[in-house]
Design a protein around this motif. Sequence first.
Motif, PDB file in Angstrom:
ATOM      1  N   LYS A 453       9.077  -1.282   9.475  1.00 48.34           N
ATOM      2  CA  LYS A 453      10.010  -1.563   8.382  1.00 48.34           C
ATOM      3  C   LYS A 453       9.334  -1.379   7.036  1.00 48.34           C
ATOM      4  CE  LYS A 453      13.328  -4.861   6.568  1.00 48.34           C
ATOM      5  NZ  LYS A 453      14.055  -6.137   6.756  1.00 48.34           N
ATOM      6  N   ALA A 454       8.087  -1.855   6.913  1.00 52.64           N
ATOM      7  CA  ALA A 454       7.360  -1.697   5.654  1.00 52.64           C
ATOM      8  C   ALA A 454       7.109  -0.213   5.361  1.00 52.64           C
ATOM      9  CB  ALA A 454       6.047  -2.461   5.712  1.00 52.64           C
ATOM     10  N   SER A 455       6.719   0.540   6.386  1.00 50.39           N
ATOM     11  CA  SER A 455       6.452   1.965   6.207  1.00 50.39           C
ATOM     12  C   SER A 455       7.727   2.727   5.873  1.00 50.39           C
ATOM     13  CB  SER A 455       5.821   2.547   7.475  1.00 50.39           C
ATOM     14  OG  SER A 455       4.554   1.965   7.714  1.00 50.39           O
ATOM     15  N   ASN A 456       8.862   2.282   6.409  1.00 52.35           N
ATOM     16  CA  ASN A 456      10.127   2.946   6.107  1.00 52.35           C
ATOM     17  C   ASN A 456      10.479   2.816   4.631  1.00 52.35           C
ATOM     18  OD1 ASN A 456      13.428   2.317   5.990  1.00 52.35           O
ATOM     19  ND2 ASN A 456      12.848   4.178   7.067  1.00 52.35           N
ATOM     20  N   ALA A 457      10.192   1.647   4.046  1.00 48.01           N
ATOM     21  CA  ALA A 457      10.445   1.471   2.612  1.00 48.01           C
ATOM     22  C   ALA A 457       9.588   2.431   1.797  1.00 48.01           C
ATOM     23  CB  ALA A 457      10.171   0.027   2.207  1.00 48.01           C
ATOM     24  N   VAL A 458       8.361   2.663   2.248  1.00 52.48           N
ATOM     25  CA  VAL A 458       7.467   3.602   1.575  1.00 52.48           C
ATOM     26  C   VAL A 458       7.984   5.028   1.742  1.00 52.48           C
ATOM     27  CG1 VAL A 458       5.115   4.507   1.452  1.00 52.48           C
ATOM     28  CG2 VAL A 458       5.496   2.075   1.921  1.00 52.48           C
ATOM     29  N   THR A 459       8.355   5.377   2.970  1.00 54.01           N
ATOM     30  CA  THR A 459       8.828   6.739   3.258  1.00 54.01           C
ATOM     31  C   THR A 459      10.092   7.055   2.486  1.00 54.01           C
ATOM     32  OG1 THR A 459       7.843   6.674   5.471  1.00 54.01           O
ATOM     33  CG2 THR A 459       9.587   8.283   5.087  1.00 54.01           C
ATOM     34  N   LEU A 460      11.019   6.104   2.440  1.00 58.36           N
ATOM     35  CA  LEU A 460      12.277   6.342   1.730  1.00 58.36           C
ATOM     36  C   LEU A 460      12.027   6.557   0.243  1.00 58.36           C
ATOM     37  CD1 LEU A 460      15.278   6.563   2.301  1.00 58.36           C
ATOM     38  CD2 LEU A 460      15.504   4.117   1.852  1.00 58.36           C
ATOM     39  N   TYR A 461      11.113   5.784  -0.316  1.00 59.10           N
ATOM     40  CA  TYR A 461      10.744   5.969  -1.729  1.00 59.10           C
ATOM     41  C   TYR A 461      10.153   7.350  -1.949  1.00 59.10           C
ATOM     42  CZ  TYR A 461       8.279   5.003  -6.157  1.00 59.10           C
ATOM     43  OH  TYR A 461       7.802   5.041  -7.438  1.00 59.10           O
ATOM     44  N   LYS A 462       9.308   7.791  -1.021  1.00 61.24           N
ATOM     45  CA  LYS A 462       8.659   9.098  -1.141  1.00 61.24           C
ATOM     46  C   LYS A 462       9.665  10.237  -1.034  1.00 61.24           C
ATOM     47  CE  LYS A 462       5.710  12.194   1.562  1.00 61.24           C
ATOM     48  NZ  LYS A 462       4.910  12.325   2.805  1.00 61.24           N
ATOM     49  N   VAL A 463      10.501  10.227  -0.001  1.00 63.80           N
ATOM     50  CA  VAL A 463      11.396  11.371   0.239  1.00 63.80           C
ATOM     51  C   VAL A 463      12.520  11.441  -0.782  1.00 63.80           C
ATOM     52  CG1 VAL A 463      10.872  11.400   2.704  1.00 63.80           C
ATOM     53  CG2 VAL A 463      12.834  10.089   1.895  1.00 63.80           C
ATOM     54  N   LEU A 464      12.800  10.323  -1.482  1.00 69.42           N
ATOM     55  CA  LEU A 464      13.792  10.357  -2.542  1.00 69.42           C
ATOM     56  C   LEU A 464      13.196  10.789  -3.877  1.00 69.42           C
ATOM     57  CD1 LEU A 464      15.857   7.139  -1.700  1.00 69.42           C
ATOM     58  CD2 LEU A 464      16.595   9.513  -1.456  1.00 69.42           C
ATOM     59  N   GLY A 465      11.894  11.150  -3.862  1.00 67.38           N
ATOM     60  CA  GLY A 465      11.279  11.716  -5.050  1.00 67.38           C
ATOM     61  C   GLY A 465      10.577  10.727  -5.942  1.00 67.38           C
ATOM     62  N   GLY A 466      10.313   9.526  -5.453  1.00 66.59           N
ATOM     63  CA  GLY A 466       9.619   8.532  -6.266  1.00 66.59           C
ATOM     64  C   GLY A 466       8.127   8.553  -6.019  1.00 66.59           C
ATOM     65  N   GLY A 467       7.357   8.132  -7.035  1.00 71.74           N
ATOM     66  CA  GLY A 467       5.919   7.981  -6.845  1.00 71.74           C
ATOM     67  C   GLY A 467       5.052   8.804  -7.764  1.00 71.74           C
ATOM     68  N   TRP A 468       5.649   9.664  -8.594  1.00 77.74           N
ATOM     69  CA  TRP A 468       4.796  10.492  -9.450  1.00 77.74           C
ATOM     70  C   TRP A 468       4.707   9.954 -10.880  1.00 77.74           C
ATOM     71  CZ3 TRP A 468       6.689  12.729 -13.859  1.00 77.74           C
ATOM     72  CH2 TRP A 468       8.072  12.875 -13.966  1.00 77.74           C
ATOM     73  N   GLN A 469       5.608   9.046 -11.244  1.00 80.02           N
ATOM     74  CA  GLN A 469       5.538   8.478 -12.584  1.00 80.02           C
ATOM     75  C   GLN A 469       4.498   7.365 -12.641  1.00 80.02           C
ATOM     76  OE1 GLN A 469       9.147   7.206 -14.374  1.00 80.02           O
ATOM     77  NE2 GLN A 469      10.166   9.166 -14.190  1.00 80.02           N
ATOM     78  N   GLU A 470       3.777   7.300 -13.755  1.00 80.18           N
ATOM     79  CA  GLU A 470       2.816   6.223 -13.956  1.00 80.18           C
ATOM     80  C   GLU A 470       3.505   4.957 -14.426  1.00 80.18           C
ATOM     81  OE1 GLU A 470      -0.432   6.040 -13.347  1.00 80.18           O
ATOM     82  OE2 GLU A 470      -0.398   8.015 -12.449  1.00 80.18           O
ATOM     83  N   GLU A 471       4.456   5.114 -15.329  1.00 77.59           N
ATOM     84  CA  GLU A 471       5.165   3.969 -15.874  1.00 77.59           C
ATOM     85  C   GLU A 471       6.646   4.180 -15.674  1.00 77.59           C
ATOM     86  OE1 GLU A 471       3.544   1.468 -16.792  1.00 77.59           O
ATOM     87  OE2 GLU A 471       1.545   2.296 -17.041  1.00 77.59           O
ATOM     88  N   GLY A 472       7.383   3.083 -15.552  1.00 80.35           N
ATOM     89  CA  GLY A 472       8.820   3.168 -15.323  1.00 80.35           C
ATOM     90  C   GLY A 472       9.608   3.143 -16.615  1.00 80.35           C
ATOM     91  N   GLY A 473      10.928   3.165 -16.449  1.00 81.44           N
ATOM     92  CA  GLY A 473      11.810   2.987 -17.584  1.00 81.44           C
ATOM     93  C   GLY A 473      12.341   4.258 -18.192  1.00 81.44           C
ATOM     94  N   GLY A 474      11.846   5.407 -17.797  1.00 81.77           N
ATOM     95  CA  GLY A 474      12.300   6.655 -18.408  1.00 81.77           C
ATOM     96  C   GLY A 474      13.025   7.522 -17.420  1.00 81.77           C
ATOM     97  N   GLN A 475      13.921   8.317 -17.915  1.00 86.91           N
ATOM     98  CA  GLN A 475      14.630   9.250 -17.059  1.00 86.91           C
ATOM     99  C   GLN A 475      13.802  10.496 -16.860  1.00 86.91           C
ATOM    100  OE1 GLN A 475      17.607   8.817 -15.490  1.00 86.91           O
ATOM    101  NE2 GLN A 475      17.527   6.715 -16.198  1.00 86.91           N
ATOM    102  N   VAL A 476      13.779  11.003 -15.662  1.00 91.34           N
ATOM    103  CA  VAL A 476      13.022  12.207 -15.356  1.00 91.34           C
ATOM    104  C   VAL A 476      13.879  13.416 -15.661  1.00 91.34           C
ATOM    105  CG1 VAL A 476      11.843  13.493 -13.570  1.00 91.34           C
ATOM    106  CG2 VAL A 476      11.788  11.009 -13.537  1.00 91.34           C
TER     107      VAL A 476
END
Length: 494
Positions: A453-476
């Motif tokens: 379950k923990a790994s699925n949360a990581v995988t879903l974040y990855k495959v949806l394109g998340g993880g390359w921003q250093e800081e949040g709050g901005g539109q890509v």
Amino acid sequence: MNKTLISIAAAVLLSGCSLAPVYQQPLAPVAQAWPSGDAYKPAPTAPGTQAAADIAWRDYFTDARLRQVIALALANNRDLRVAALNIEKARAQYGVTSAAQLPSVSASMSQNAARTPANMRPDGEAAISRQYSGGLGVASYELDFFGKVRNLSEAGLQTYLGTEEARRAAQISLVAEVVNSYLTLVADQQRLALAADTLKSQQISYELSQRRFAAGATSGVDMYEAQSSVEAARNEMAVYTAQVAQDRNALTLLVGGAVPDDLLPQGELEAVTQTASLPEGMPSDVLLRRPDVLQAERTLRAANANIGAARAAFFPSISLTATAGSASGDLAGLFKGGSSAWTFMPQIRLPIFDGGANRANLTIAKVDRDIAVAKYDKAIQSAFRDVADALAQRGTLDERLASQQALADASDKSFRIHEARYEKGAESYLNALVSQRALYAARQSLITARLAKASNAVTLYKVLGGGWQEEGGGQVAAAGAGAGVGAGARTRAN
């Protein structure tokens, strides 16, 4: 040259248009909605929740130790460093290509000395003549009437931007690998602790069976069965001790150096698996924002521009070579009045017969474009499949975890009953041994389910394109991508 070719050439000369096909984003070869069915159960999300591509990894992963480990990996991982260096290389290569759009100006100074022998001079005396020159020159500057240089520059630009997307994709993968490696280490530490508790319990039961055997209360069967359970637990201890060490080695490789002890995971999986809420959105909003898809589109744009460069080879090319400066027979008079000199050499090259090389190069450029379209399609299909698989896992993990927890609870109750009956002498140790092994397996499977379950949360974040921003709050800004999957139609310009 026929009238049609002359008309086309004249039109291009006057307008300066490129001969590259007009780029249109291909239609995505996937469904407009994610799969549905028993395996897909939408997870509730809070109103206004950001898309994965807009959530920085620092905002998504909430454990302080884990975030520091991710930061170390982003700073030191060698694969990510190579990806960053590839950007620098591509930027320099683009600089070389784009420089061809401007004339190259160079300064020169020269001396030409010649000795004439005596037998070749009318006065019968040898002489040395010298000529000095200096000035500025432009060598073979091509007038880009047909967009050849511009298209080559555009192809170089798209290649450079593609390497940036590749680095972003590499960072997304690295963040996911680090988190999954960290979670695996936590899970194996829990498995090791479970094996240690089981060994301790089995040793107590073994000592009890030894005392009963010595007193003649039981046969040697119970004692040897208890001993077998002790040895099995010792084997599990050795297995997971080695596994934890290997997990640390894997984490060290990803981080690019030793992980400080105070950053290693502590406690249960639940302590490090808290994440931000994550909606999956629609395919048209999600897939085109993944860096690997954007990289494939950059490759397609570069191939499209190369067609324009290949078409320009069918038309005349005009290049200019010119110099301006001063010339003199002696160095002192090099820049005095009356010493100015210049040359101007325009050259036009008109292809007449090349054995079909230009046509073959154009065919290659078109095929390269079609290959790039196919790879772009495949990138979107692979991205769609990645998300669909992750959603299928997410939709079934809660039920799997609940059933595994219930199984572990029931196995624990069964073991306690058999253990109590054995201690009272009401039954042999065999029943307690069987129930104990069932409990151990159920608890191990429960750890596996929690890790999944923990790994699925990581995988879903990855495959949806998340993880390359250093800081949040901005539109890509999905540079080069349309507003939706159906923003354009696939073209095959001839």
